[in-house]
Design an enzyme around this catalytic site. Structure first.
Site, mmCIF file in Angstrom:
data_model
loop_
_atom_site.group_PDB
_atom_site.id
_atom_site.type_symbol
_atom_site.label_atom_id
_atom_site.label_comp_id
_atom_site.label_asym_id
_atom_site.label_seq_id
_atom_site.Cartn_x
_atom_site.Cartn_y
_atom_site.Cartn_z
ATOM 1 N N GLU A 159 0.796 -1.222 0.000
ATOM 2 C CA GLU A 159 0.000 0.000 0.000
ATOM 3 C C GLU A 159 0.838 1.286 0.000
ATOM 4 O OE1 GLU A 159 -2.687 -0.388 3.290
ATOM 5 O OE2 GLU A 159 -3.623 -2.191 2.488
ATOM 6 N N GLU A 264 -6.387 -10.494 -1.058
ATOM 7 C CA GLU A 264 -7.148 -10.304 0.176
ATOM 8 C C GLU A 264 -8.638 -10.294 -0.151
ATOM 9 O OE1 GLU A 264 -5.625 -7.020 2.494
ATOM 10 O OE2 GLU A 264 -3.551 -7.447 1.909
#
Length: 370
Positions: A159, A264
């Site tokens: 991220e 995810e």
């Protein structure tokens, strides 16, 4: 007449049993349905330690890859400058090794869940660039080396790119600039040259972030860094992502010569919370965002299953370039979305429900495969 001995009878029994075993059809599992890539689940410490045996049985039966939810994040595995805490990470890795599963590490560098000491120098001030590089290298080298030969690949950086394609203004970026990402990949490769290395992020359907990640891939390759795949986190909802944008990102990363993985995966069945809203304003507002406290209505369930079916159709379309698809949790009761972003929300995100039963879109595929 030939004398029948006990050993002769034993041999007959073994042969008969073996023939019987071979002839009995084996029930299909999820990993049988998707042979072109590994099928993973994120597991928590109760599962990797054997405390949650129900979830363990689901994981061992249906999945061939695992990733840790939290136990390998910096603040958990490296809580003090000269302190490593290995117990939970060791159990996680050993769970995978003992059961012949592909083990994935998550994650080495992230702006969140870093131990507070990491960015503070011995003088109590913000750490210098040289010291932060040394600390990064120590952490990555120590962790990767400990599990060398047991872990297939690591989410090296998590991220780091925001929606407009620029770098997240994290302390990593503030202190080291763009260099922190190539350094992380370099240090991981030096610690284990056979390790697969991944960049992982959410909202990967957003055009700006897509372009930023493409630039990152090119930068890594220009620096001679290994990058095997980009992870699309795939935290989805009933109206997001737009599938065309989602596919455009998949195509863009493949065009850069890397594989993709869906890392995810979950899909919230609840109304989206408007960004910037004060979620504590009124009880009525909070109630409206938690409409299915007891069960998911059939109409919503049908829509959810249809949308998840579409997700897998897209994955299968690019299966030659897909390394892994990983659910972020095992059953609905495990999902992090149950209490996020409002405490007490009950969500229905994963492939197994709260009664440990497969959702219809997958159960139907298994029934057809029998």
């Amino acid at each position: 007449m030939k004398k029948i001995t006990l050993s002769y009878l034993a041999a007959i029994t073994v042969v008969t049993t073996a023939c019987s075993t071979v002839s009995e059809p084996q029930e299909k599992t999820l990993k049988d349905l998707f042979p072109d890539y590994t099928l993973g689940a994120a597991i928590n410490v109760r599962q990797s330690s054997g405390e949650d045996q129900v979830s363990d049985s689901i994981v061992l039966r249906h999945f061939n890859s695992i990733v840790p939810e939290d136990c390998m994040k910096h603040e958990n595995i490296h809580p003090g400058k000269d302190q490593y805490y290995w117990d939970e990470a060791d159990k996680f890795v050993q769970f995978g090794v003992d059961n012949g599963m592909q083990v994935i590490g998550h994650c080495l560098v992230w702006h969140s869940q870093q131990a507070p000491w990491l960015f503070v120098g011995d003088d109590g001030q913000q750490v210098t660039a040289d010291e932060l590089k040394a600390r990064m290298k120590d952490h990555i080298t120590t962790v990767v080396t400990r599990y060398k030969g047991k872990i297939t690949g690591w989410d090296v950086v998590n991220e780091a790119i925001v929606e407009d394609g620029s770098y997240r203004n994290s302390l990593w970026y503030q202190i080291l600039g763009e260099e922190f990402i190539p350094l992380a990949f370099q240090y991981a490769h030096e610690a284990d040259p056979d390790l697969e290395l991944y960049y992982n992020d959410y909202g990967m359907n957003v055009p700006g972030r897509r372009e930023g990640v493409v630039r990152l891939i090119r930068q890594l390759k220009e620096r001679g860094c290994r990058i095997d795949a980009v992870g699309l986190q795939s935290h989805m909802g009933m109206n997001r992502p737009d599938w065309d944008d989602f596919e455009a990102s998949i195509q863009a990363y493949i065009a850069e010569g890397v594989d993709v993985q869906f890392t995810e995966v979950d899909m919230s069945a609840l109304p989206s919370v408007t960004q910037g809203a004060n979620i504590a304003d009124t009880e009525e507002y909070r109630e409206s965002l938690n409409p299915y406290k007891d069960a998911l209505p059939d109409s919503v369930s049908v829509e959810w299953n249809a949308r998840m079916t579409k997700f897998f159709e897209i994955v299968d379309k690019y299966k030659d370039h897909v390394k892994r698809v990983t659910a972020w949790g095992v059953t609905d009761r495990d999902s992090w979305k149950n209490d996020w972003p409002i405490k007490g929300r009950t969500d229905y995100c994963l492939w197994f429900d709260r009664n440990n039963q497969l959702k219809p879109f997958l159960q139907e595929k298994l029934d057809q495969a029998k």
